[in-house]
Design a protein around this motif. Structure first.
Motif, PDB file in Angstrom:
ATOM      1  N   LYS A  31      46.049   5.877  45.420  1.00  0.00           N
ATOM      2  CA  LYS A  31      45.385   5.116  44.358  1.00  0.00           C
ATOM      3  C   LYS A  31      44.161   4.406  44.925  1.00  0.00           C
ATOM      4  CE  LYS A  31      46.047   1.135  41.339  1.00  0.00           C
ATOM      5  NZ  LYS A  31      46.829  -0.084  41.182  1.00  0.00           N
ATOM      6  N   THR A  32      43.051   4.470  44.185  1.00  0.00           N
ATOM      7  CA  THR A  32      41.839   3.756  44.585  1.00  0.00           C
ATOM      8  C   THR A  32      42.006   2.269  44.279  1.00  0.00           C
ATOM      9  OG1 THR A  32      40.455   5.692  44.184  1.00  0.00           O
ATOM     10  CG2 THR A  32      39.340   3.557  44.225  1.00  0.00           C
ATOM     11  N   ILE A  33      41.710   1.454  45.275  1.00  0.00           N
ATOM     12  CA  ILE A  33      41.812   0.002  45.166  1.00  0.00           C
ATOM     13  C   ILE A  33      40.414  -0.593  45.341  1.00  0.00           C
ATOM     14  CG2 ILE A  33      42.815  -2.087  46.186  1.00  0.00           C
ATOM     15  CD1 ILE A  33      44.924  -0.183  44.977  1.00  0.00           C
ATOM     16  N   ASP A  34      39.980  -1.390  44.369  1.00  0.00           N
ATOM     17  CA  ASP A  34      38.697  -2.083  44.482  1.00  0.00           C
ATOM     18  C   ASP A  34      38.865  -3.320  45.354  1.00  0.00           C
ATOM     19  OD1 ASP A  34      36.974  -0.522  42.804  1.00  0.00           O
ATOM     20  OD2 ASP A  34      37.987  -1.369  41.053  1.00  0.00           O
ATOM     21  N   VAL A  35      37.913  -3.504  46.260  1.00  0.00           N
ATOM     22  CA  VAL A  35      37.897  -4.700  47.092  1.00  0.00           C
ATOM     23  C   VAL A  35      36.512  -5.328  46.946  1.00  0.00           C
ATOM     24  CG1 VAL A  35      38.164  -5.652  49.403  1.00  0.00           C
ATOM     25  CG2 VAL A  35      39.568  -3.696  48.697  1.00  0.00           C
ATOM     26  N   ASP A  36      36.502  -6.575  46.515  1.00  0.00           N
ATOM     27  CA  ASP A  36      35.252  -7.317  46.350  1.00  0.00           C
ATOM     28  C   ASP A  36      35.047  -8.235  47.547  1.00  0.00           C
ATOM     29  OD1 ASP A  36      34.764  -6.235  43.774  1.00  0.00           O
ATOM     30  OD2 ASP A  36      36.144  -7.688  42.895  1.00  0.00           O
ATOM     31  N   PHE A  37      33.818  -8.261  48.036  1.00  0.00           N
ATOM     32  CA  PHE A  37      33.457  -9.073  49.197  1.00  0.00           C
ATOM     33  C   PHE A  37      32.451 -10.120  48.748  1.00  0.00           C
ATOM     34  CE2 PHE A  37      34.908  -5.052  50.700  1.00  0.00           C
ATOM     35  CZ  PHE A  37      35.659  -5.347  51.828  1.00  0.00           C
ATOM     36  N   TYR A  38      32.834 -11.371  48.848  1.00  0.00           N
ATOM     37  CA  TYR A  38      31.951 -12.482  48.523  1.00  0.00           C
ATOM     38  C   TYR A  38      31.220 -12.856  49.810  1.00  0.00           C
ATOM     39  CZ  TYR A  38      34.423 -12.775  44.102  1.00  0.00           C
ATOM     40  OH  TYR A  38      34.929 -12.488  42.862  1.00  0.00           O
ATOM     41  N   ILE A  39      29.893 -12.838  49.752  1.00  0.00           N
ATOM     42  CA  ILE A  39      29.064 -12.961  50.953  1.00  0.00           C
ATOM     43  C   ILE A  39      28.043 -14.073  50.756  1.00  0.00           C
ATOM     44  CG2 ILE A  39      27.409 -11.733  52.419  1.00  0.00           C
ATOM     45  CD1 ILE A  39      28.826  -9.124  51.565  1.00  0.00           C
ATOM     46  N   LYS A  40      27.860 -14.881  51.815  1.00  0.00           N
ATOM     47  CA  LYS A  40      26.882 -15.969  51.738  1.00  0.00           C
ATOM     48  C   LYS A  40      25.877 -15.851  52.872  1.00  0.00           C
ATOM     49  CE  LYS A  40      29.090 -19.486  54.562  1.00  0.00           C
ATOM     50  NZ  LYS A  40      29.333 -20.913  54.663  1.00  0.00           N
ATOM     51  N   PRO A  41      24.671 -16.387  52.634  1.00  0.00           N
ATOM     52  CA  PRO A  41      23.693 -16.446  53.724  1.00  0.00           C
ATOM     53  C   PRO A  41      24.191 -17.420  54.793  1.00  0.00           C
ATOM     54  CG  PRO A  41      22.673 -16.964  51.593  1.00  0.00           C
ATOM     55  CD  PRO A  41      24.139 -16.927  51.387  1.00  0.00           C
ATOM     56  N   PHE A  42      23.970 -17.062  56.033  1.00  0.00           N
ATOM     57  CA  PHE A  42      24.342 -17.931  57.147  1.00  0.00           C
ATOM     58  C   PHE A  42      23.331 -17.723  58.259  1.00  0.00           C
ATOM     59  CE2 PHE A  42      26.627 -18.713  61.164  1.00  0.00           C
ATOM     60  CZ  PHE A  42      26.933 -20.056  60.972  1.00  0.00           C
ATOM     61  N   GLU A  43      22.590 -18.773  58.556  1.00  0.00           N
ATOM     62  CA  GLU A  43      21.518 -18.718  59.543  1.00  0.00           C
ATOM     63  C   GLU A  43      20.581 -17.571  59.183  1.00  0.00           C
ATOM     64  OE1 GLU A  43      23.444 -18.868  63.378  1.00  0.00           O
ATOM     65  OE2 GLU A  43      24.078 -20.943  63.049  1.00  0.00           O
ATOM     66  N   PHE A  99      25.621 -14.167  42.951  1.00  0.00           N
ATOM     67  CA  PHE A  99      26.570 -15.216  42.589  1.00  0.00           C
ATOM     68  C   PHE A  99      26.008 -16.529  43.101  1.00  0.00           C
ATOM     69  CE2 PHE A  99      30.857 -17.227  43.835  1.00  0.00           C
ATOM     70  CZ  PHE A  99      30.945 -17.930  42.645  1.00  0.00           C
ATOM     71  N   GLU A 100      25.284 -17.222  42.218  1.00  0.00           N
ATOM     72  CA  GLU A 100      24.571 -18.428  42.601  1.00  0.00           C
ATOM     73  C   GLU A 100      23.668 -18.100  43.795  1.00  0.00           C
ATOM     74  OE1 GLU A 100      27.803 -21.220  42.892  1.00  0.00           O
ATOM     75  OE2 GLU A 100      28.082 -21.243  40.727  1.00  0.00           O
ATOM     76  N   LYS A 101      23.859 -18.730  44.950  1.00  0.00           N
ATOM     77  CA  LYS A 101      23.041 -18.397  46.130  1.00  0.00           C
ATOM     78  C   LYS A 101      23.745 -17.374  47.015  1.00  0.00           C
ATOM     79  CE  LYS A 101      20.681 -22.823  46.266  1.00  0.00           C
ATOM     80  NZ  LYS A 101      20.388 -24.027  47.029  1.00  0.00           N
ATOM     81  N   ASN A 102      24.798 -16.787  46.494  1.00  0.00           N
ATOM     82  CA  ASN A 102      25.623 -15.845  47.249  1.00  0.00           C
ATOM     83  C   ASN A 102      25.558 -14.472  46.612  1.00  0.00           C
ATOM     84  OD1 ASN A 102      26.718 -18.038  48.951  1.00  0.00           O
ATOM     85  ND2 ASN A 102      27.640 -18.703  47.031  1.00  0.00           N
ATOM     86  N   LYS A 108      35.729 -12.823  35.052  1.00  0.00           N
ATOM     87  CA  LYS A 108      35.599 -14.158  34.454  1.00  0.00           C
ATOM     88  C   LYS A 108      34.244 -14.762  34.805  1.00  0.00           C
ATOM     89  CE  LYS A 108      37.875 -18.712  34.413  1.00  0.00           C
ATOM     90  NZ  LYS A 108      36.896 -19.589  35.002  1.00  0.00           N
ATOM     91  N   LEU A 109      33.864 -14.693  36.079  1.00  0.00           N
ATOM     92  CA  LEU A 109      32.581 -15.244  36.508  1.00  0.00           C
ATOM     93  C   LEU A 109      31.409 -14.503  35.868  1.00  0.00           C
ATOM     94  CD1 LEU A 109      33.472 -15.861  40.249  1.00  0.00           C
ATOM     95  CD2 LEU A 109      32.962 -17.626  38.541  1.00  0.00           C
ATOM     96  N   MET A 110      31.553 -13.203  35.667  1.00  0.00           N
ATOM     97  CA  MET A 110      30.502 -12.432  34.993  1.00  0.00           C
ATOM     98  C   MET A 110      30.403 -12.848  33.527  1.00  0.00           C
ATOM     99  SD  MET A 110      30.875  -8.678  36.744  1.00  0.00           S
ATOM    100  CE  MET A 110      29.297  -8.024  36.237  1.00  0.00           C
ATOM    101  N   ALA A 111      31.555 -13.015  32.865  1.00  0.00           N
ATOM    102  CA  ALA A 111      31.563 -13.428  31.461  1.00  0.00           C
ATOM    103  C   ALA A 111      30.923 -14.803  31.289  1.00  0.00           C
ATOM    104  CB  ALA A 111      32.996 -13.432  30.925  1.00  0.00           C
ATOM    105  N   GLU A 112      31.075 -15.659  32.281  1.00  0.00           N
ATOM    106  CA  GLU A 112      30.459 -16.991  32.253  1.00  0.00           C
ATOM    107  C   GLU A 112      28.983 -16.962  32.629  1.00  0.00           C
ATOM    108  OE1 GLU A 112      32.864 -19.153  35.041  1.00  0.00           O
ATOM    109  OE2 GLU A 112      34.562 -19.322  33.658  1.00  0.00           O
ATOM    110  N   GLY A 113      28.497 -15.798  33.055  1.00  0.00           N
ATOM    111  CA  GLY A 113      27.100 -15.668  33.450  1.00  0.00           C
ATOM    112  C   GLY A 113      26.828 -16.184  34.856  1.00  0.00           C
ATOM    113  N   ARG A 114      27.867 -16.443  35.628  1.00  0.00           N
ATOM    114  CA  ARG A 114      27.678 -16.978  36.982  1.00  0.00           C
ATOM    115  C   ARG A 114      27.464 -15.874  38.001  1.00  0.00           C
ATOM    116  NH1 ARG A 114      32.058 -21.071  38.456  1.00  0.00           N
ATOM    117  NH2 ARG A 114      30.573 -21.493  40.102  1.00  0.00           N
ATOM    118  N   ILE A 115      27.924 -14.675  37.683  1.00  0.00           N
ATOM    119  CA  ILE A 115      27.665 -13.501  38.516  1.00  0.00           C
ATOM    120  C   ILE A 115      26.872 -12.522  37.673  1.00  0.00           C
ATOM    121  CG2 ILE A 115      28.681 -11.462  39.624  1.00  0.00           C
ATOM    122  CD1 ILE A 115      30.937 -13.159  40.618  1.00  0.00           C
ATOM    123  N   THR A 116      25.757 -12.036  38.225  1.00  0.00           N
ATOM    124  CA  THR A 116      24.919 -11.083  37.517  1.00  0.00           C
ATOM    125  C   THR A 116      24.562  -9.911  38.421  1.00  0.00           C
ATOM    126  OG1 THR A 116      22.922 -12.287  38.154  1.00  0.00           O
ATOM    127  CG2 THR A 116      23.887 -12.834  36.015  1.00  0.00           C
TER     128      THR A 116
END
Length: 129
Positions: free
Chosen positions: A88-100, A72-75, A118-126
């Motif tokens: 019930k299985t629940i999906d949890v997404d973790f957005y992670i960034k480089p730090f130091e 996701f961009e630089k993340n 939505k971000l995948m459809a826009e091509g921002r997440i691959t």
């Protein structure tokens, strides 16, 4: 402890399936950032979550880390399965960034795939391959 063992088994059994664009060290650091975030937020083995649509407060138990890593961009975005009190299985997404010299979770999206789709459809997440 049970989650930690399952996490380690999944992580190392799935390394071949992960992207060659990331080094093994980076993959381990990303998974570790997600795992550490989960561990830091556990209370009696579960994460407490409030469903803002219903007002229900539920305890979610981590069960499985997904091997897939998304760019996701630089993340990055990683995902894990949790189980709610009804099983019930629940999906949890973790957005992670480089730090130091490592990585940190900057957002956790629980049971809401709409933003990532939505971000995948826009091509921002691959998906890294």
């Amino acid at each position: 402890m049970r989650f930690a063992l399952a996490f380690i088994l999944i992580l190392f059994s799935s390394q071949a399936a992960l992207s060659a664009k990331l080094s093994t060290e980076q993959k381990v650091q990303l998974q570790a950032a997600m795992y550490q975030h989960i561990e830091a937020n556990l209370n009696d083995g579960a994460i407490t979550h409030v469903n803002l649509d219903t007002g229900d407060v539920v305890e979610l138990v981590p069960t499985k880390a997904h091997a897939m890593i998304l760019a996701f961009e630089k993340n990055f975005v990683l995902c894990a399965d949790f189980i709610d009190p009804d099983g019930k299985t629940i999906d949890v997404d973790f957005y992670i960034k480089p730090f130091e010299q490592t990585y940190v979770v900057f957002r956790m999206e629980i049971d809401n795939r709409k933003p990532i789709k939505k971000l995948m459809a826009e091509g921002r997440i691959t998906r890294l391959q």
